[in-house]
Design an enzyme around this catalytic site. Structure first.
Site, PDB file in Angstrom:
ATOM      1  N   CYS A 100      34.892  43.265  10.792  1.00 15.21           N
ATOM      2  CA  CYS A 100      33.817  42.710  11.616  1.00 15.21           C
ATOM      3  C   CYS A 100      34.418  41.917  12.792  1.00 15.21           C
ATOM      4  O   CYS A 100      34.933  42.505  13.725  1.00 15.21           O
ATOM      5  CB  CYS A 100      32.883  41.857  10.767  1.00 15.21           C
ATOM      6  SG  CYS A 100      31.292  41.501  11.550  1.00 15.21           S
ATOM      7  N   HIS A 128      31.508  45.858   6.734  1.00 15.06           N
ATOM      8  CA  HIS A 128      32.124  45.052   5.672  1.00 15.06           C
ATOM      9  C   HIS A 128      32.385  45.938   4.453  1.00 15.06           C
ATOM     10  O   HIS A 128      31.564  45.994   3.528  1.00 15.06           O
ATOM     11  CB  HIS A 128      31.215  43.884   5.286  1.00 15.06           C
ATOM     12  CG  HIS A 128      31.146  42.801   6.306  1.00 15.06           C
ATOM     13  ND1 HIS A 128      31.948  41.677   6.261  1.00 15.06           N
ATOM     14  CD2 HIS A 128      30.371  42.670   7.411  1.00 15.06           C
ATOM     15  CE1 HIS A 128      31.660  40.898   7.291  1.00 15.06           C
ATOM     16  NE2 HIS A 128      30.718  41.478   8.012  1.00 15.06           N
ATOM     17  N   GLU A 175      34.238  45.530   1.980  1.00 14.19           N
ATOM     18  CA  GLU A 175      34.461  44.797   0.729  1.00 14.19           C
ATOM     19  C   GLU A 175      33.236  44.784  -0.173  1.00 14.19           C
ATOM     20  O   GLU A 175      33.358  44.662  -1.405  1.00 14.19           O
ATOM     21  CB  GLU A 175      34.901  43.349   1.025  1.00 14.19           C
ATOM     22  CG  GLU A 175      33.859  42.445   1.674  1.00 14.19           C
ATOM     23  CD  GLU A 175      33.868  42.472   3.183  1.00 14.19           C
ATOM     24  OE1 GLU A 175      33.386  41.493   3.802  1.00 14.19           O
ATOM     25  OE2 GLU A 175      34.346  43.467   3.753  1.00 14.19           O
TER      26      GLU A 175
END
Length: 617
Positions: free
Chosen positions: A398, A525, A527
Site C-alpha cells: 500500500c 494488502h 496479508e
C-alpha cells in the site's frame, strides 16, 4: 444452530480471540461447519477510524468491512471469509435502532435499551449466524461468539443482558458459555491464585450468565488440585475446566483443547454427541511441531510508523510467519521506526539513528507496510532506496508501494520534488494522487475498500509466477491515494514496470524492478488473505528471496511452484499440487533440497513466537 459464547473476566488481553478461534478449529476438526461473530462494545460504527495504537490493526474483509483484528484470527484459523456484519459494535446496534425509530417502525413505543436494543442484538446474531462463510451452501452448525472487553464493563451491559435472554430463549443444548479467566502466580508466594477467577465467575453469575466451561490462562500447567478448587467455588465440573497455559506458538492451542478433551465437553453441552468424529488435527500438530524445530533464521526489517505496538501490524507478522515456515526458516523481525532513519534523528537521537540503520543493514529483506500521514515518510523512502541500491529483497504494501515509486522518481528519474499529494498537496511532481472517488471530509468507510481484481500485464513477471501464472488475482484494498497514471509511461521508460493493473488499466496495483532480485510493491494488502499452510504469494516471494530460495521457486513456475512438504513430513520439497489463495491449481515438480542461511534475537508476538529486535535495544 448451536452457539458458543466466549467471555473474559478481570483482565483484558487474555487471548479470548485465540481461544474462540481454537474452539472453532476443534469443532471444525470434528466435522462441523463453524462461523463466528465478534462483539465490540465500543461506540464506533467500525474499527476504520481507530488508531492502531488504540486498538491494533484494522482488519479488512472481502466486502470492505473494516473490523477488529480478532476477525483476522478467525479467518486464518478457520479458513473462512467473514463479512462486516460478523463484527457487531454498540455503534452499529444503536444506529440500526435509531434508524428504525426515525422510520416509525416502533409505532410510537418508547424506545429503550430493554427490549429494543437487546432484541436488536439477538436478531443480529441470529441473522448473521445463518450466513454461510465457508463457501458451502446452507448455514453453519455452530456459531462461536466472542464478547470483547471484560465482564463488568459498563459498555458491555446491554450485550450481557441480550446474551442472557438469548441463552434462555434458545435453551439448554443449544448454548454453551466458555469463560476465559486468569490464574496468576504471585512471585512472592509461588502458587497459582484462583481468587481472580472466582470473583470473575461470581460477577458473571450476578449478571445472569452461568459459565459451562472455564478456560484458565496461566504461565504453567495447573495441578489437578487447582482445578478441583476452581470446580468447588465456581460450580463447574473438573472435566470442564481447561488449562490454556503459555505455549511456544498459538498453533498449539487447538492441540491443548483436544488433549484436555474440550471437544467432548462442548459436544455434550451442545447436544452434539451424535457427532462421531474425534478432532482431526494432524496438520495442526505437524505445523506446530515444525515451527518449534526451525533453527535457521531469516531476518526481515519492518520499517514502519507504529513499531511500538506489534498488534498494529499483526496480519503482516502472521503473513511473514506463514511464508517463513513454508521456506523452513525461523522468522526474525527487526522493528525499525522509520523516523529514526531520517537525518533529523541523527542530530536529535544519534543512538537511535545508529541502531535503526544497523538493523536495516543487517536484514536479509526489507518490508515497508501500509500507513497514513507524513510522520516517518522520509525514513521509509531511505529504506526503499537502501534496498534498491543494495539489491536487498524489498516488499512495499500500500503506502510501501507508493514510497518505492516516490523514491524511484527522485533517485532514478531526477524528479527531486516528486511526492505524494497526501504529504504535499502542492507538489510540482505528483507521482501519487488522491483518488477521484474519495472523500476529503468524511473519514469513515470512504476509502477504496475490500476485494478488487488485479490483472497481470506482464505474464512472466515474478509476481505472476508466484501467484501460479494466473491472469488475475483478487486481493483486499484500503487506500485513498494511488500512483498517478499519467506518469506511468515515464516510470516504465526509466525501468520501473507496472506488472499489475485494475480492470480499467488506469489504476496501478503491482510494481516490479526487473533488474533487482526482488523489488515488489503492491497497492493491496495481501496479508489479509494469508493462511497457515497457504502463505500469501508476494510474502512468500520476499522470504524466499531473503533466504536464497526464490530462483528455484520461479524456475519451477512453468510446472509447479516448489512447495515445502507438509509439516508432518519433515524437510524437503513436496510434489503435491498447490492452490494459492487467489491462484489456480498447479502441476507437479520433482523434489529439490532446501538450502540454508542467517541469524536471530527473541520476542513473542501475539502467540506465535516471532523473534524480534527493536532499534532501541
Amino acid at each position: 444452530m448451536k452457539y458458543v459464547l466466549v467471555t473474559g473476566g478481570v483482565v483484558s488481553g487474555l487471548g479470548k480471540g485465540v481461544t474462540a478461534s481454537s474452539i472453532g478449529v476443534v469443532l471444525k476438526a470434528c466435522g462441523l461447519r463453524v462461523t463466528s461473530i465478534k462483539i465490540d462494545p465500543y461506540l464506533n460504527t467500525d474499527a476504520g477510524t481507530m488508531s492502531p495504537f488504540e486498538h491494533g490493526e484494522v482488519f479488512v474483509l472481502d466486502d470492505g468491512g473494516e473490523v477488529d483484528l480478532d476477525l483476522g484470527n478467525y479467518e486464518r484459523f478457520l479458513d473462512i471469509k467473514l463479512t462486516r456484519d460478523n463484527n457487531i459494535t454498540t455503534g452499529k446496534i444503536y444506529q440500526s435502532v435509531i434508524d428504525k425509530e426515525r422510520r416509525g417502525d416502533y409505532l410510537g413505543k418508547t424506545v429503550q435499551v430493554v427490549p429494543h436494543i437487546t432484541d436488536a442484538i439477538q436478531e443480529w446474531i441470529e441473522r448473521v449466524a445463518m450466513v454461510p462463510v465457508d463457501g458451502k451452501e446452507g448455514p453453519a452448525d455452530v456459531c462461536v461468539i466472542e464478547l470483547g472487553g471484560t465482564i463488568g464493563d459498563i459498555e458491555s451491559m446491554p450485550f450481557i443482558e441480550a446474551l442472557g435472554q438469548f441463552s434462555y430463549r434458545v435453551g439448554p443444548g443449544n448454548f454453551c458459555l466458555v469463560h476465559v479467566s486468569l490464574v496468576p502466580v504471585l512471585k512472592a508466594v509461588g502458587e497459582p491464585k484462583t481468587k481472580p477467577t472466582q470473583h470473575s465467575v461470581r460477577g458473571l453469575r450476578g449478571l445472569g450468565l452461568t459459565p459451562n466451561i472455564l478456560a484458565c490462562r496461566s504461565d504453567k500447567p495447573l495441578d489437578i488440585n487447582i482445578k478441583e478448587k476452581l470446580s468447588l467455588f465456581c460450580h463447574v465440573p473438573v472435566a470442564n475446566i481447561i488449562n490454556l497455559h503459555d505455549v511456544t506458538n498459538i498453533w498449539h492451542i487447538p492441540l491443548l483443547l483436544k488433549e484436555q478433551k474440550a471437544h467432548e465437553a462442548l459436544l455434550k453441552l451442545l447436544n452434539l454427541q451424535g457427532c462421531p468424529k474425534e478432532p482431526m488435527l494432524e496438520e495442526w500438530m505437524g505445523r506446530a511441531k515444525l515451527y518449534d524445530m526451525l533453527q535457521e533464521t531469516v531476518r526481515i526489517a519492518m520499517v514502519g510508523k507504529y513499531t511500538g505496538l506489534s498488534d498494529s501490524y499483526l496480519s503482516v507478522l502472521k503473513a511473514l510467519l506463514h511464508a517463513s515456515v513454508d521456506c523452513r526458516r525461523k522468522l526474525v523481525v527487526d522493528w525499525v521506526p522509520s523516523s529514526d532513519l531520517e537525518e533529523t534523528a541523527a542530530k536529535e537521537a544519534p543512538e537511535a539513528h545508529k541502531a535503526a540503520w544497523r538493523l536495516l543493514k543487517g536484514a536479509d529483506g526489507v518490508l515497508v507496510p501500509g500507513g497514513f500521514g507524513d510522520r516517518g515518510v522520509q525514513g521509509k523512502i531511505l529504506a526503499a532506496k537502501y534496498a534498491r541500491e543494495n539489491k536487498i529483497p524489498y516488499l512495499g504494501i500500500c503506502l510501501g508501494m507508493q514510497i518505492a515509486v516516490i523514491e524511484f522518481a527522485r533517485s532514478v528519474m531526477n524528479l527531486r520534488e516528486a511526492n505524494s499529494m497526501e504529504f504535499d498537496p502542492d507538489t510540482t511532481a505528483p507521482v501519487v494522487i488522491f483518488m477521484p472517488e474519495g472523500s476529503k471530509t468524511q473519514m469513515g468507510g470512504t476509502m477504496r475498500l475490500g476485494s478488487r481484481r488485479t490483472f497481470f500485464t506482464v505474464a512472466d513477471c515474478k509476481s505472476a509466477k508466484l501467484y501460479g501464472k494466473v491472469s488475475f488475482v483478487d486481493e483486499r484494498h484500503r487506500h485513498r491515494y494511488e500512483v498517478n497514471p499519467n506518469m506511468v509511461p515515464e516510470f516504465e521508460k526509466a525501468g520501473l514496470v507496472f506488472v499489475g493493473k485494475d480492470e480499467t488499466g488506469k489504476r496501478m496495483e503491482i510494481i516490479e524492478l526487473p533488474s533487482h532480485p526482488y523489488y515488489v510493491g503492491v497497492q493491496f494488502h495481501p496479508e489479509f488473505k494469508s493462511r497457515p499452510g497457504k502463505p500469501s504469494a508476494v510474502f512468500l516471494g520476499l522470504i524466499a528471496a531473503s533466504c536464497g530460495q526464490l530462483d528455484a521457486r520461479l524456475q519451477a513456475s512453468d510446472g509447479q511452484i516448489i512447495q515445502p512438504a507438509s509439516p508432518a513430513h519433515g524437510n524437503g520439497y513436496s510434489t503435491t499440487p498447490r492452490t494459492y489463495r487467489n491462484g489456480g491449481s498447479l502441476k507437479k515438480q520433482k523434489q529439490l533440497p532446501i538450502k540454508s542461511l542467517v541469524n536471530g534475537g527473541s520476542f513473542r508476538s501475539n502467540g506465535n513466537c516471532v523473534h524480534v529486535q527493536h532499534s532501541s535495544t
